[in-house]
Design an enzyme around this catalytic site. Structure first.
Site, PDB file in Angstrom:
ATOM      1  N   GLU B  50     -66.988   5.075  15.571  1.00 34.32           N
ATOM      2  CA  GLU B  50     -65.873   4.126  15.695  1.00 34.32           C
ATOM      3  C   GLU B  50     -65.047   4.106  14.393  1.00 34.32           C
ATOM      4  OE1 GLU B  50     -67.411   0.191  16.304  1.00 34.32           O
ATOM      5  OE2 GLU B  50     -65.477  -0.620  16.952  1.00 34.32           O
ATOM      6  N   LYS B 116     -60.652   0.070  23.016  1.00 39.69           N
ATOM      7  CA  LYS B 116     -61.847  -0.788  23.126  1.00 39.69           C
ATOM      8  C   LYS B 116     -61.513  -2.057  23.910  1.00 39.69           C
ATOM      9  CE  LYS B 116     -65.404  -2.679  19.968  1.00 39.69           C
ATOM     10  NZ  LYS B 116     -65.795  -2.751  18.527  1.00 39.69           N
ATOM     11  N   TYR B 122     -67.948 -12.454  16.630  1.00 42.77           N
ATOM     12  CA  TYR B 122     -69.056 -13.346  16.278  1.00 42.77           C
ATOM     13  C   TYR B 122     -69.790 -12.715  15.102  1.00 42.77           C
ATOM     14  CZ  TYR B 122     -71.332  -9.627  18.825  1.00 42.77           C
ATOM     15  OH  TYR B 122     -71.735  -8.382  19.226  1.00 42.77           O
ATOM     16  N   CYS B 152     -68.468   1.072  20.986  1.00 37.70           N
ATOM     17  CA  CYS B 152     -69.391   0.070  20.423  1.00 37.70           C
ATOM     18  C   CYS B 152     -69.681  -1.082  21.396  1.00 37.70           C
ATOM     19  CB  CYS B 152     -68.849  -0.421  19.082  1.00 37.70           C
ATOM     20  SG  CYS B 152     -70.149  -1.055  17.986  1.00 37.70           S
ATOM     21  N   SER B 179     -72.248   0.078  14.509  1.00 36.56           N
ATOM     22  CA  SER B 179     -73.159  -1.021  14.816  1.00 36.56           C
ATOM     23  C   SER B 179     -74.013  -1.305  13.592  1.00 36.56           C
ATOM     24  CB  SER B 179     -74.028  -0.604  16.012  1.00 36.56           C
ATOM     25  OG  SER B 179     -75.027  -1.556  16.266  1.00 36.56           O
ATOM     26  N   LYS B 185     -83.074  -3.947  14.887  1.00 38.65           N
ATOM     27  CA  LYS B 185     -81.977  -3.690  15.808  1.00 38.65           C
ATOM     28  C   LYS B 185     -82.103  -2.330  16.499  1.00 38.65           C
ATOM     29  CE  LYS B 185     -76.993  -4.382  16.174  1.00 38.65           C
ATOM     30  NZ  LYS B 185     -75.806  -4.650  15.334  1.00 38.65           N
ATOM     31  N   LEU B 332     -84.857  -7.564 -16.364  1.00 39.24           N
ATOM     32  CA  LEU B 332     -86.253  -7.448 -15.921  1.00 39.24           C
ATOM     33  C   LEU B 332     -87.067  -8.600 -16.508  1.00 39.24           C
ATOM     34  CD1 LEU B 332     -86.914  -3.612 -16.343  1.00 39.24           C
ATOM     35  CD2 LEU B 332     -86.249  -4.844 -14.270  1.00 39.24           C
ATOM     36  N   ASN B 414     -81.072 -24.012 -16.909  1.00 37.40           N
ATOM     37  CA  ASN B 414     -79.912 -23.226 -16.475  1.00 37.40           C
ATOM     38  C   ASN B 414     -79.260 -22.498 -17.648  1.00 37.40           C
ATOM     39  OD1 ASN B 414     -80.031 -23.798 -13.752  1.00 37.40           O
ATOM     40  ND2 ASN B 414     -78.720 -25.601 -13.889  1.00 37.40           N
ATOM     41  N   THR B 438     -80.999 -10.183  -8.794  1.00 36.67           N
ATOM     42  CA  THR B 438     -82.360  -9.987  -8.281  1.00 36.67           C
ATOM     43  C   THR B 438     -82.849 -11.133  -7.401  1.00 36.67           C
ATOM     44  OG1 THR B 438     -83.302 -11.011 -10.246  1.00 36.67           O
ATOM     45  CG2 THR B 438     -82.926  -8.644 -10.340  1.00 36.67           C
TER      46      THR B 438
END
Lengths: 585, 585
Positions: B50, B116, B122, B152, B179, B185, B332, B414, B438
């Site tokens: 697509e 299409k 959504y 699709c 997709s 999926k 790290l 913080n 991370t």
């Protein structure tokens, strides 16, 4: 024509309320208060904005079944307390799918429902994501008056529900809206409503939401226009209002009777059987109102720049207060943008709720702190001073090994901005004040800002204000007070980030009076580089600006929300990929 | 049945390519290369995903007229170089509005176009924002073979274009897709494609895009399923591939001939005149292929966790490389998340392109730096060490006056995270390396992270990986190498942010094995607090988690993009207002 009909009059009320998304009980209290007041003023029919029960736009809260149920329960409670007055109010209707709906309440009961037919799915809107479009377009007969109800987008279509309803006999069109503000939209809306009224020979009562919701400000500014296209009433802009007008419904019949064009069109439509509304009789009682005269409010339309300034004040007020904050914190550089934001904040929240912080460095001009102090004095706000030089040196110390043999560059500039961001966030964490950021649209567009530095904060007040417009707003605000709120020296000095010796914005960017129109063409109007060059701008400058805009998308993605002011703001209004090789410069 | 038809065979190719949004010339080179290769392998008909010409999803680039024009020009060039092979390829078609379209190219010319019909709007999709839906559903006759082309979403509807085309005679259904991946999926897609093939007695060739684009990873994993629902070929997952298969088209006719149910349904549909496809003859030449035999690729389907790990590697590789970066930088901490991200980065970019930075403070455990160093050694990456204690003290000094008489709280925690964020960004600015963040999904959901601190960076690799899944991925990755890549001590230590003495995640959050299923129910499944309590979780814990999720929306709004892995990721997949009083805890 008979005499009873001659007497057909309706006292309409439009409650222009400022509700909050998801605040079912708070919204209901507001709605019931308006109903009570309107009833005491002899209003026959009272309207509320689109999705007034739950707030607009609820976005993905609509996927939560509890949200839908709470909304239906709240509508039910509102209906029960609406005896003696008719009400048209926006809510989410439930079925196999959900609908953006208007309830018609009569005699304390739900008497009719309209489902929005045109669902906007462009710009800031995502209504296809949530709602099923309506397919029916009835005319409700209430107290002998033919009324077409429709919702927001519906009325923007010339051949939409308004026309169908009017030519099926609706004399009054009620439109309930949540139409977000952008600069100049008020006059566009007024022309549209006037055209719908006169083209269809119907009274149009357009009730719009008021209030700020994340990036959007709804400006109210409701309108009632009669069947001859004459303005009957206008609601306040950026304020709650209850607009009341006595409507001469019989005059619509008379005007139509004398309007051969309307007659012809109506006959043609009936003959061809195209789109005739179903008539739903809600009440046949005829109104022949004898009521004390009321004075219809006709607020003057606002013009630029006060309109934009007021949008900023309302948007800031509502974001802060609806999110439960009392006070805000602003880094004051002595420059125009932070001064303007502080002034807006004071007008929105009161001077006692605004704290300025001056954070000078070795590169700050002498005027930086003194101008910030003078501004704070003019506004009557507290100002803290936290110099950043020692902390900057500390960073340079710990980075020395990593940076050895490297020349100073934008790294060191960004670091200063980030130290300031950290100080503001530390104060925010310690005292629970929200940080307002001060970047303007010209900077957001070109990436002339530091991520996690001057972009650090909860709300970006002037994010959608181009720099040249910021100057006009500052001058406008100064013109309101007897003496300058924003010091003249702030307005007069050449713009500078003051992150290296003798830095000026024009070292990096073209002058704002050249930059801003290029940005409007490129960002808001999707003009190509070639088209903008053809408008007469320097080729190299246009290419540079397009490159800056395209390559700053990643910064904007991490920016705080701010108030939409222009027809296309950064944020949900403009959705570009970060990863893209479409580069035409 | 005649002998010519008996011989009807088609060699199909599906080019599973990894293109880039807006990279018209790069995409075209890739496409032409695949065409050349396929032609040399005797492929009769080659398909591409697509919107292969322009990349998917182009988002608001579609509003730029130049983007549409460039896409049409590129299609034209592709067609001209496609003599001797038939091609089906996705592009943006222009008309009064624009369409998400498939071009059928025959003999070097554009021979047919499909628009299409089902536009997804959504989840992560916004196709109603851009495209006009198609209304025609033709069957193309190419070389005597009846072919239905659709795009699709079209194939996900049981009664959609696939059925119409098949029962109008299409023997082969070509679906070109983009997709996006989420965990699990692949098997959903395989069941769906198998059902379409066997229900409609048609061969289905499902070609899916591969590659990362901002928040999305497309996993390829193309499928060819024959008219009896048997898998003919499967493309690689998360890799480019050219899938080739010899299709026995005549077998479809035979199977239909013997299938009375199919015959009945076809007759009924013809009788009722419902939804019959228009037949468009592109070429009547009959193929009776005598070609050297090819081996059809049937890659094994991947399972968890390697599938998820591979998605992270591809998503990271493509975000970094398509945005023009060579190297990445990772803070790290000696903890699991940063170790996992470093490992993914090494697998995506090579060890020479990953730099670790240890930034110990007075609250860091002794294992913090040693574990980070051991990880770096195992992975063979460079590691820098920048202690933050002095800079932290410097901040405490300049804030002392503002903070006097105030107890230490989350502010100080913080601040440490933000100093680390600044150091990473300074290195990023100085050396042009992109910072990978991370944070995992459990933290993103609960706001257990510092805005502008550990959230500072360009790409959030494991943003959609719940903590419990992160452990499984670490163990999976270790199982691949002869020796542990991620030190056992990293996996075994209790999770901690190490921002105050003896801090543990469980001081603030419920244990992750309780937190994660609550988050899945609340965030991904829209379950209410009450429903989750009814699932058997502690009431107080559920309420606390719901509160943390709801009140952290403002943080997520400023987070960097990351790879979608679950059915609902944070980002464009989940659009909640920041301002909301819908609080049910």
């Amino acid at each position: 024509m008979n005499n009873i009909h001659d007497a057909r009059r309706l006292r309409i009320g439009m409650a222009q309320i400022n509700n909050t998304v998801g605040d079912f009980s708070g919204n209901r209290q507001k709605i019931l208060k308006a109903i009570k007041l309107a009833r005491s003023l002899g209003v026959d029919l009272l309207t509320f904005p689109e999705l007034a029960v739950c707030g607009y736009p609820p976005e993905d809260l609509l996927f939560k079944p509890e949200f839908i149920t709470d909304n239906l329960k709240s509508l039910d409670k509102i209906a029960k307390e609406s005896s003696g007055i008719d009400v048209v109010i926006g809510f989410v209707d439930d079925g196999e799918k959900i609908y953006n709906a208007a309830a018609v309440i009569h005699d304390g009961k739900l008497a009719g429902i309209y489902h929005k037919i045109y669902l906007p799915n462009y710009g800031v809107f995502d209504e296809d994501r949530y709602f099923q479009a309506g397919s029916e377009c009835p005319v409700f007969i209430i107290d002998g008056i033919n009324i077409g109800v429709n919702i927001c987008e519906d009325i923007w279509y010339e051949d939409g529900p308004t026309k169908t309803q009017a030519f099926s006999g609706a004399e009054l069109i009620i439109n309930i809206s949540a139409s977000p503000y952008h600069f100049g939209k008020g006059s566009v809306r007024e022309r549209m409503v006037t055209a719908r009224a006169s083209d269809n020979v119907a009274i149009v009562a357009f009730n719009n939401l008021v209030g700020g919701q994340d990036e959007l400000v709804f400006d109210g500014n409701g309108l009632i226009v009669d069947e001859k296209g004459r303005l009957v009433a206008r609601g306040k802009q950026f304020e709650e209002d209850l607009i009341i007008a006595d409507l001469d419904i019989e005059s619509v019949s008379r005007t139509r009777h004398n309007n051969t064009e309307w007659q012809k069109e109506a006959a043609l439509r009936e003959e061809q059987g195209v789109l005739i509304s179903e008539k739903i009789v809600i009440s046949e009682r005829l109104l022949a109102a004898k009521k004390p005269k009321i004075t219809t409010g006709k607020v003057e339309a606002n013009g630029f720049p006060e309109e934009v300034y007021n949008a900023l004040v309302l948007g800031t007020h509502d974001y802060i207060r609806k999110n439960g904050f009392e006070k805000v914190l602003i880094g004051l550089s002595g420059g125009l943008d932070s001064s303007l934001v502080a002034t807006v904040a004071v007008d929105a929240l009161g001077k006692e709720n605004v704290v300025g912080v001056a954070m000078p460095s070795q590169y700050s001009s002498p005027g930086s702190v003194s101008d910030a102090r003078l501004l704070a004095k003019n506004l009557g706000i507290e100002i803290l001073t936290v110099p950043i030089e020692n902390t900057y040196k500390s960073y340079m110390g710990i980075m020395a090994e990593s940076f050895k043999n490297k020349e100073p560059d934008v790294t060191e500039e960004n670091l200063q901005a980030r130290i300031r961001g950290n100080i503001l966030m530390a104060l925010s964490n310690k005292f629970g004040w929200l940080v307002l950021t001060t970047g303007n649209k010209s900077e957001m567009a070109t990436g002339y800002s530091t991520l996690y530095g001057d972009m650090a904060g909860g709300f970006a007040v002037i994010k959608d204000i181009p720099k040249t417009m910021a100057y006009k707003l500052a001058e406008y605000r100064n013109s309101l007070s007897g003496k300058d709120a924003i010091p003249a020296s702030v307005i007069e000095k050449p713009p500078s980030a003051e992150l290296r010796p003798d830095q000026k914005d024009t070292d990096t960017l073209p002058p704002y009076e050249i930059l801003d129109p290029i940005l409007t063409a490129y960002v808001e109007e999707d003009k190509s580089v070639k088209q903008i060059i053809d408008m007469g701008f320097n080729e190299q400058v246009v290419r540079q600006v397009a490159r800056l805009v395209d390559t700053s998308e990643y910064k904007r993605r991490q920016a705080p929300p701010g108030i939409k002011i222009t027809p296309r703001a950064f944020g949900r209004d403009r959705r570009l990929p970060i990863t893209s090789k479409f580069r035409k410069y």
